[in-house]
Design a protein around this motif. Structure first.
Motif, PDB file in Angstrom:
ATOM      1  N   ARG A  38      33.378  36.822  29.517  1.00 22.20           N
ATOM      2  CA  ARG A  38      33.271  38.032  28.271  1.00 22.20           C
ATOM      3  C   ARG A  38      33.835  38.831  29.582  1.00 22.20           C
ATOM      4  O   ARG A  38      32.645  39.913  29.974  1.00 22.20           O
ATOM      5  N   CYS A  39      34.989  39.995  29.650  1.00 22.32           N
ATOM      6  CA  CYS A  39      35.972  40.765  30.305  1.00 22.32           C
ATOM      7  C   CYS A  39      35.268  41.706  29.408  1.00 22.32           C
ATOM      8  O   CYS A  39      35.407  42.386  28.590  1.00 22.32           O
ATOM      9  N   GLN A  40      35.518  42.727  30.611  1.00 21.05           N
ATOM     10  CA  GLN A  40      34.714  44.592  30.116  1.00 21.05           C
ATOM     11  C   GLN A  40      36.609  44.579  29.103  1.00 21.05           C
ATOM     12  O   GLN A  40      36.153  45.858  29.045  1.00 21.05           O
ATOM     13  N   ASP A  41      37.086  44.236  29.736  1.00 25.04           N
ATOM     14  CA  ASP A  41      38.527  44.664  28.984  1.00 25.04           C
ATOM     15  C   ASP A  41      39.456  43.931  29.068  1.00 25.04           C
ATOM     16  O   ASP A  41      39.791  42.817  29.964  1.00 25.04           O
ATOM     17  N   GLU A  42      41.310  44.542  28.983  1.00 24.47           N
ATOM     18  CA  GLU A  42      42.041  43.760  28.400  1.00 24.47           C
ATOM     19  C   GLU A  42      42.697  43.709  29.941  1.00 24.47           C
ATOM     20  O   GLU A  42      43.024  42.498  30.708  1.00 24.47           O
ATOM     21  N   ALA A  43      43.016  44.353  31.086  1.00 27.84           N
ATOM     22  CA  ALA A  43      42.836  44.608  32.130  1.00 27.84           C
ATOM     23  C   ALA A  43      42.056  43.442  33.181  1.00 27.84           C
ATOM     24  O   ALA A  43      42.503  42.337  33.901  1.00 27.84           O
ATOM     25  N   GLN A  44      40.667  43.475  33.279  1.00 31.24           N
ATOM     26  CA  GLN A  44      40.050  42.533  34.104  1.00 31.24           C
ATOM     27  C   GLN A  44      40.080  40.962  33.054  1.00 31.24           C
ATOM     28  O   GLN A  44      39.943  40.192  34.763  1.00 31.24           O
ATOM     29  N   SER A  45      40.901  41.441  31.931  1.00 32.56           N
ATOM     30  CA  SER A  45      40.493  39.735  31.579  1.00 32.56           C
ATOM     31  C   SER A  45      42.345  38.952  31.556  1.00 32.56           C
ATOM     32  O   SER A  45      42.440  37.848  32.570  1.00 32.56           O
ATOM     33  N   GLN A  46      42.949  39.889  31.922  1.00 31.75           N
ATOM     34  CA  GLN A  46      44.710  39.819  32.657  1.00 31.75           C
ATOM     35  C   GLN A  46      44.122  39.099  34.263  1.00 31.75           C
ATOM     36  O   GLN A  46      44.670  37.974  34.738  1.00 31.75           O
ATOM     37  N   PRO A  73      38.767  25.029  26.780  1.00 31.86           N
ATOM     38  CA  PRO A  73      37.590  24.945  28.229  1.00 31.86           C
ATOM     39  C   PRO A  73      37.032  25.993  28.299  1.00 31.86           C
ATOM     40  O   PRO A  73      35.732  25.661  28.228  1.00 31.86           O
ATOM     41  N   VAL A  74      38.172  26.616  29.115  1.00 37.49           N
ATOM     42  CA  VAL A  74      37.423  28.313  29.161  1.00 37.49           C
ATOM     43  C   VAL A  74      38.224  29.129  28.430  1.00 37.49           C
ATOM     44  O   VAL A  74      39.470  28.937  28.810  1.00 37.49           O
ATOM     45  N   VAL A  75      37.508  30.013  27.674  1.00 33.24           N
ATOM     46  CA  VAL A  75      38.354  31.232  27.207  1.00 33.24           C
ATOM     47  C   VAL A  75      37.793  32.281  27.312  1.00 33.24           C
ATOM     48  O   VAL A  75      36.819  32.673  28.411  1.00 33.24           O
ATOM     49  N   LEU A  76      38.710  33.104  28.184  1.00 32.94           N
ATOM     50  CA  LEU A  76      38.767  34.659  27.943  1.00 32.94           C
ATOM     51  C   LEU A  76      38.377  35.699  27.251  1.00 32.94           C
ATOM     52  O   LEU A  76      39.806  35.407  26.925  1.00 32.94           O
TER      53      LEU A  76
END
Length: 139
Positions: A38-46, A73-76
């Motif tokens: 669970r990322c904090q925002d799209e930028a961190q997810s990318q 298996p691993v989802v962002l």
């Protein structure tokens, strides 16, 4: 009941936190758990998506952004509902996931950045209020 752990890093560097998330995602996946980061925002997810491709040259971590493949298996993702239940949540946001009950294990990665420390202390307290018994792990 969901197992909650706070993994505490000695540095305040955001990149160290992302590397720890990669290592924990790899470990969770190798143990057969579906992993949701669970990322904090799209930028961190990318940024995490890119780092998962290169953080260990000899290892491939099968992953996807939630919008591109929520069954990986691993989802962002962000505040997306996980497609796979009873897996591992690696929480990089400053608050508790609204889908906490969907996971058998939750890891909060804490570094020494002051605002994050404050938020994680509050999360620790909230987990206790909700009846969980969070533990602390020094990295």
């Amino acid at each position: 009941m969901t197992r909650v752990e706070f993994y505490v890093l000695s540095s305040a560097t955001p990149t160290d936190r992302l590397r720890a998330a990669c290592q924990l995602a790899l470990k969770g996946w190798r143990h057969g758990l579906p992993v949701f980061v669970r990322c904090q925002d799209e930028a961190q997810s990318q940024a995490l998506d890119e780092l998962l491709w290169r953080f260990k040259a000899e290892t491939f971590v099968p992953h996807n952004l939630h919008g591109d493949g929520p069954q990986a298996p691993v989802v962002l993702g962000l505040d997306d509902e996980p497609a796979n239940r009873q897996g591992l949540l690696i929480n990089l946001q400053a608050n508790i996931s609204p889908f906490l009950e969907c996971f058998s294990r939750v890891i909060e990665i804490v570094n020494q950045e002051p605002d994050l420390l404050t938020a994680c202390r509050e999360n620790f307290r909230l987990y206790r209020q909700r009846g969980y018994d969070p533990t602390r792990v020094e990295l």
